[in-house]
Design an enzyme around this catalytic site. Structure first.
Site, PDB file in Angstrom:
ATOM      1  N   ASN A  10     -18.057 -24.995  23.784  1.00  0.00           N
ATOM      2  CA  ASN A  10     -17.151 -23.845  23.682  1.00  0.00           C
ATOM      3  C   ASN A  10     -15.766 -24.341  24.090  1.00  0.00           C
ATOM      4  O   ASN A  10     -15.517 -24.560  25.275  1.00  0.00           O
ATOM      5  CB  ASN A  10     -17.647 -22.732  24.615  1.00  0.00           C
ATOM      6  CG  ASN A  10     -16.683 -21.554  24.673  1.00  0.00           C
ATOM      7  OD1 ASN A  10     -15.721 -21.488  23.911  1.00  0.00           O
ATOM      8  ND2 ASN A  10     -16.945 -20.628  25.587  1.00  0.00           N
ATOM      9  N   TRP A  11     -14.924 -24.511  23.099  1.00  0.00           N
ATOM     10  CA  TRP A  11     -13.602 -25.084  23.390  1.00  0.00           C
ATOM     11  C   TRP A  11     -12.657 -24.077  24.047  1.00  0.00           C
ATOM     12  O   TRP A  11     -11.558 -24.443  24.462  1.00  0.00           O
ATOM     13  CB  TRP A  11     -12.981 -25.617  22.100  1.00  0.00           C
ATOM     14  CG  TRP A  11     -13.649 -26.832  21.538  1.00  0.00           C
ATOM     15  CD1 TRP A  11     -14.778 -27.453  22.006  1.00  0.00           C
ATOM     16  CD2 TRP A  11     -13.220 -27.592  20.394  1.00  0.00           C
ATOM     17  NE1 TRP A  11     -15.067 -28.544  21.226  1.00  0.00           N
ATOM     18  CE2 TRP A  11     -14.131 -28.650  20.228  1.00  0.00           C
ATOM     19  CE3 TRP A  11     -12.154 -27.469  19.496  1.00  0.00           C
ATOM     20  CZ2 TRP A  11     -14.002 -29.591  19.205  1.00  0.00           C
ATOM     21  CZ3 TRP A  11     -12.036 -28.400  18.472  1.00  0.00           C
ATOM     22  CH2 TRP A  11     -12.944 -29.446  18.333  1.00  0.00           C
ATOM     23  N   LYS A  12     -13.055 -22.815  24.075  1.00  0.00           N
ATOM     24  CA  LYS A  12     -12.198 -21.763  24.659  1.00  0.00           C
ATOM     25  C   LYS A  12     -10.799 -21.844  24.043  1.00  0.00           C
ATOM     26  O   LYS A  12     -10.679 -22.221  22.879  1.00  0.00           O
ATOM     27  CB  LYS A  12     -12.191 -21.868  26.191  1.00  0.00           C
ATOM     28  CG  LYS A  12     -13.617 -21.887  26.761  1.00  0.00           C
ATOM     29  CD  LYS A  12     -13.702 -21.658  28.235  1.00  0.00           C
ATOM     30  CE  LYS A  12     -15.164 -21.674  28.669  1.00  0.00           C
ATOM     31  NZ  LYS A  12     -15.350 -21.409  30.092  1.00  0.00           N
ATOM     32  N   HIS A 102     -19.270 -13.517  25.932  1.00  0.00           N
ATOM     33  CA  HIS A 102     -18.923 -14.485  26.979  1.00  0.00           C
ATOM     34  C   HIS A 102     -18.331 -13.721  28.166  1.00  0.00           C
ATOM     35  O   HIS A 102     -17.608 -12.740  27.988  1.00  0.00           O
ATOM     36  CB  HIS A 102     -17.926 -15.517  26.443  1.00  0.00           C
ATOM     37  CG  HIS A 102     -17.773 -16.687  27.351  1.00  0.00           C
ATOM     38  ND1 HIS A 102     -17.003 -16.631  28.492  1.00  0.00           N
ATOM     39  CD2 HIS A 102     -18.323 -17.935  27.317  1.00  0.00           C
ATOM     40  CE1 HIS A 102     -17.092 -17.806  29.117  1.00  0.00           C
ATOM     41  NE2 HIS A 102     -17.875 -18.606  28.436  1.00  0.00           N
ATOM     42  N   GLU A 104     -15.906 -14.319  29.970  1.00  0.00           N
ATOM     43  CA  GLU A 104     -14.430 -14.201  29.937  1.00  0.00           C
ATOM     44  C   GLU A 104     -14.006 -13.039  29.048  1.00  0.00           C
ATOM     45  O   GLU A 104     -13.017 -12.356  29.322  1.00  0.00           O
ATOM     46  CB  GLU A 104     -13.821 -15.541  29.478  1.00  0.00           C
ATOM     47  CG  GLU A 104     -13.946 -16.599  30.567  1.00  0.00           C
ATOM     48  CD  GLU A 104     -14.068 -18.027  30.072  1.00  0.00           C
ATOM     49  OE1 GLU A 104     -13.776 -18.307  28.900  1.00  0.00           O
ATOM     50  OE2 GLU A 104     -14.462 -18.890  30.888  1.00  0.00           O
ATOM     51  N   GLU A 174     -25.145 -17.987  31.636  1.00  0.00           N
ATOM     52  CA  GLU A 174     -23.996 -18.610  32.289  1.00  0.00           C
ATOM     53  C   GLU A 174     -23.643 -17.841  33.559  1.00  0.00           C
ATOM     54  O   GLU A 174     -22.944 -16.819  33.497  1.00  0.00           O
ATOM     55  CB  GLU A 174     -22.787 -18.600  31.349  1.00  0.00           C
ATOM     56  CG  GLU A 174     -23.015 -19.316  30.037  1.00  0.00           C
ATOM     57  CD  GLU A 174     -21.700 -19.772  29.402  1.00  0.00           C
ATOM     58  OE1 GLU A 174     -21.583 -20.972  29.130  1.00  0.00           O
ATOM     59  OE2 GLU A 174     -20.790 -18.955  29.201  1.00  0.00           O
ATOM     60  N   GLY A 180     -16.454 -23.192  35.092  1.00  0.00           N
ATOM     61  CA  GLY A 180     -15.142 -23.778  35.365  1.00  0.00           C
ATOM     62  C   GLY A 180     -14.884 -24.067  36.838  1.00  0.00           C
ATOM     63  O   GLY A 180     -13.759 -24.327  37.233  1.00  0.00           O
ATOM     64  N   SER A 220     -20.323 -25.430  34.220  1.00  0.00           N
ATOM     65  CA  SER A 220     -20.043 -26.755  34.788  1.00  0.00           C
ATOM     66  C   SER A 220     -21.061 -27.820  34.391  1.00  0.00           C
ATOM     67  O   SER A 220     -21.387 -28.700  35.196  1.00  0.00           O
ATOM     68  CB  SER A 220     -19.898 -26.668  36.315  1.00  0.00           C
ATOM     69  OG  SER A 220     -18.792 -25.843  36.657  1.00  0.00           O
ATOM     70  N   GLY A 241     -18.276 -25.990  28.474  1.00  0.00           N
ATOM     71  CA  GLY A 241     -16.848 -25.692  28.376  1.00  0.00           C
ATOM     72  C   GLY A 241     -16.031 -26.955  28.544  1.00  0.00           C
ATOM     73  O   GLY A 241     -15.905 -27.770  27.621  1.00  0.00           O
ATOM     74  N   GLY A 242     -15.492 -27.157  29.740  1.00  0.00           N
ATOM     75  CA  GLY A 242     -14.566 -28.258  30.018  1.00  0.00           C
ATOM     76  C   GLY A 242     -15.021 -29.624  29.514  1.00  0.00           C
ATOM     77  O   GLY A 242     -14.229 -30.365  28.912  1.00  0.00           O
TER      78      GLY A 242
HETATM   79  P1  13P Z   1     -17.504 -24.907  31.949  1.00  0.00           P
HETATM   80  O1  13P Z   1     -18.478 -25.890  31.356  1.00  0.00           O
HETATM   81  O2  13P Z   1     -16.087 -25.364  31.836  1.00  0.00           O
HETATM   82  O3  13P Z   1     -17.909 -24.458  33.303  1.00  0.00           O
HETATM   83  O4  13P Z   1     -17.579 -23.586  30.998  1.00  0.00           O
HETATM   84  C1  13P Z   1     -18.816 -23.031  30.732  1.00  0.00           C
HETATM   85  C2  13P Z   1     -18.643 -21.965  29.716  1.00  0.00           C
HETATM   86  O5  13P Z   1     -18.091 -20.920  29.991  1.00  0.00           O
HETATM   87  C3  13P Z   1     -19.131 -22.237  28.364  1.00  0.00           C
HETATM   88  O6  13P Z   1     -19.115 -21.093  27.577  1.00  0.00           O
END
Ligand code: 13P
Length: 263
Positions: A10-12, A102, A104, A174, A180, A220, A241-242
């Site tokens: 997920n590149w956000k 998600h 967020e 999640e 994050g 994470s 994510g990251g």
């Molecule tokens: P991180 O891997 O950066 O914690 O993000 C997880 C996430 O929200 C994937 O959708």
């Protein structure tokens, strides 16, 4: 039964078109010597504005090792909804999945369980598969209501969806406090929650849906954590994510899921 693992990035809100092409080129390079059948399903979810170039880049040289996902959609087919994107529009880009719910989006954009349910139904009606996210806040975990909260999210998200469509869908667990933050949820605990989610699906939709649906862990995930996560009985992959923003770290996570993939 064996479920094909999924490693999804997920590149956000990262990567313009040029950066998207660069990252996909890097990923293709990292995965080029690996037989597709030995890989997990590899999925990337760029921002909407990069989907066109991502699709073109993946079609180049017939790269069939990476599938595309969108990070969100709207459930109405068209109309006066300024700033929203309909699923039919996303179908221009060979999407296999759309991430919905998600944390967020729930937290910053006030998405409700009811909206997520409408999106899940609309996505499935359009022949795409939802990746439905769920998870608890730290406060909910400390109050001991993790399981009931997630059961409620899952029950509402899949309301009115058939067992067959549920079976094809994907869930991502999640925990919000792990996103994050660098603080990964302990693998045994993540597996316990994911088993509980599978039991919830079983009680709602029966054995077939529960045994087929793939449930990912997110929060994470790093190259150093993936082996232990994939060794758990019920974790079918990761939503990253990251660590998905660099070709080498994402490729390491993909490779970490190969032991479960080549079955
Ligand atoms: P991180 O891997 O950066 O914690 O993000 C997880 C996430 O929200 C994937 O959708």
């Amino acid at each position: 039964m064996s479920r094909k693992p999924i490693i999804a990035g997920n590149w956000k809100m990262h990567n313009n078109c040029a950066q998207t092409i660069e990252l996909i080129e890097g990923l293709k390079q990292e995965l080029k010597d690996i037989d597709k059948n030995l890989l997990p399903e590899v999925v990337i979810a760029p921002v909407f504005t990069s989907l066109y170039v991502a699709d073109e880049e993946l079609k180049k040289c017939g790269c069939n090792k990476i599938s595309l996902a969108a990070q969100n959609c709207y459930y109405e087919p068209k109309g006066a909804f300024t700033g929203e994107i309909a699923i039919d529009m996303l179908k221009d880009f060979n999407l296999k999945y759309i991430i919905i719910g998600h944390s967020e989006r729930r937290q910053y954009f006030n998405e409700t369980d009811e909206m997520i349910n409408k999106k899940a139904k609309a996505i499935l009606e359009n022949g795409i598969l939802p990746i439905v996210c769920c998870g608890e806040t730290l406060e909910q975990r400390e109050r001991g209501i993790t399981d009931s909260h997630i059961q409620s999210q899952i029950t509402k998200a899949f309301d009115g969806i058939s067992a067959e469509d549920t079976a094809k869908s994907v869930i991502a667990y999640e925990p919000i406090w792990a996103i994050g933050t660098g603080k990964t949820c302990d693998s045994i605990e993540a597996n316990r929650v994911i088993k509980m989610i599978r039991e919830t699906i079983k009680s709602l939709k029966g054995d077939m849906a529960a045994n087929s649906i793939r449930i990912l862990y997110g929060g994470s995930v790093k190259p150093e954590t993936i082996d232990e996560q994939m060794a758990q009985s019920d974790i079918d992959g990761a939503l990253v994510g990251g660590a998905s923003l660099k070709a080498d770290s994402f490729a390491k996570i993909v490779k970490g899921a190969m032991a479960k993939a080549g079955v």
